[in-house]
Design an enzyme around this catalytic site. Sequence first.
Site, PDB file in Angstrom:
ATOM      1  N   SER A   1       2.866 -16.161  -5.339  1.00  0.00           N
ATOM      2  CA  SER A   1       2.139 -15.072  -4.683  1.00  0.00           C
ATOM      3  C   SER A   1       2.997 -14.388  -3.626  1.00  0.00           C
ATOM      4  O   SER A   1       3.585 -15.047  -2.767  1.00  0.00           O
ATOM      5  CB  SER A   1       0.868 -15.647  -4.035  1.00  0.00           C
ATOM      6  OG  SER A   1       0.225 -14.698  -3.212  1.00  0.00           O
TER       7      SER A   1
ATOM      8  N   HIS B   1       2.263 -19.122  -1.535  1.00  0.00           N
ATOM      9  CA  HIS B   1       2.200 -17.751  -1.034  1.00  0.00           C
ATOM     10  C   HIS B   1       3.419 -17.454  -0.177  1.00  0.00           C
ATOM     11  O   HIS B   1       3.731 -18.201   0.758  1.00  0.00           O
ATOM     12  CB  HIS B   1       0.926 -17.537  -0.215  1.00  0.00           C
ATOM     13  CG  HIS B   1       0.778 -16.137   0.301  1.00  0.00           C
ATOM     14  ND1 HIS B   1       0.433 -15.082  -0.516  1.00  0.00           N
ATOM     15  CD2 HIS B   1       0.966 -15.616   1.543  1.00  0.00           C
ATOM     16  CE1 HIS B   1       0.391 -13.970   0.198  1.00  0.00           C
ATOM     17  NE2 HIS B   1       0.718 -14.260   1.451  1.00  0.00           N
ATOM     18  N   SER B   2       4.120 -16.374  -0.487  1.00  0.00           N
ATOM     19  CA  SER B   2       5.280 -15.913   0.281  1.00  0.00           C
ATOM     20  C   SER B   2       6.332 -17.028   0.347  1.00  0.00           C
ATOM     21  O   SER B   2       6.822 -17.459  -0.689  1.00  0.00           O
ATOM     22  CB  SER B   2       4.823 -15.448   1.666  1.00  0.00           C
ATOM     23  OG  SER B   2       5.803 -14.655   2.299  1.00  0.00           O
ATOM     24  N   MET B   3       6.687 -17.515   1.530  1.00  0.00           N
ATOM     25  CA  MET B   3       7.632 -18.627   1.611  1.00  0.00           C
ATOM     26  C   MET B   3       7.189 -19.769   0.710  1.00  0.00           C
ATOM     27  O   MET B   3       7.998 -20.443   0.052  1.00  0.00           O
ATOM     28  CB  MET B   3       7.763 -19.131   3.040  1.00  0.00           C
ATOM     29  CG  MET B   3       8.686 -20.334   3.203  1.00  0.00           C
ATOM     30  SD  MET B   3       8.514 -21.214   4.783  1.00  0.00           S
ATOM     31  CE  MET B   3       7.043 -22.202   4.466  1.00  0.00           C
TER      32      MET B   3
END
Length: 238
Positions: free
Chosen positions: A99, A77-79
């Site tokens: 994500s 997710h993200s990073m």
Amino acid sequence: MAPAIRLFCFPHAGGGTAAYRPWVGALSPEIEVVPVPLPGREARIAEPAHERMDTLAEQVTRELSPSFDRPYAFFGHSMGAGLAWEVARRSAPLGLIASARRAPQLPTRRRLMSQLSDEQFVAELRRLEGTPQEVLDEPELVELLLPTLRADFALSESFRAPAGRKLHCPVVALAGEGDSEVDRAELTAWQDATTGPFRSRWFPGGHFYLANGAPEVLAEVRAAVLEFAAAARLTHHA
């Protein structure tokens, strides 16, 4: 019976394994969820956080490699999506679920949080809603966590994959419809980060659309991972 596939889950900037603990029971027995602990947080808080994606990915790949003894996939997710992609380049997952992040070959187009003052930085963390408000309300906790948070954002914001680098496995990209950190073009560009199949899906919500283990998100994750496993079996039999 052992789960058919392991799903390694990589956290967002400043995040840890706690966000994925509810997934462990929700995705069993077919999928073994393995939240990935990173340096600078939780039980590893005494370790310095990395400021470069490549060095973090190299360390994480070394640490996880003994657990690659069963078919596995990645969720980030993200990073964590960028980190998952980099670890995937160094290993052989059956597939990747990315994500809430722009594709790895794209530069960031947004304000660099890592360059903000402490006050502005904390205000942005509140806006993103990825760090518990009770943590941000404790000045001593914030002071303790700031070095890791800043390192994570510096790493995430500066990361851009070298031109031409691609995976060779399926990629599924997910995001929230109200996410200000990634737009449709940036999410769809994940199809250019692999030579394998690609699809994307949007959910109600913002950057942390998956908070609290939304049932429809978990259903999509389960379906994607089982698709990865099924495709791998077909390829093996062929």
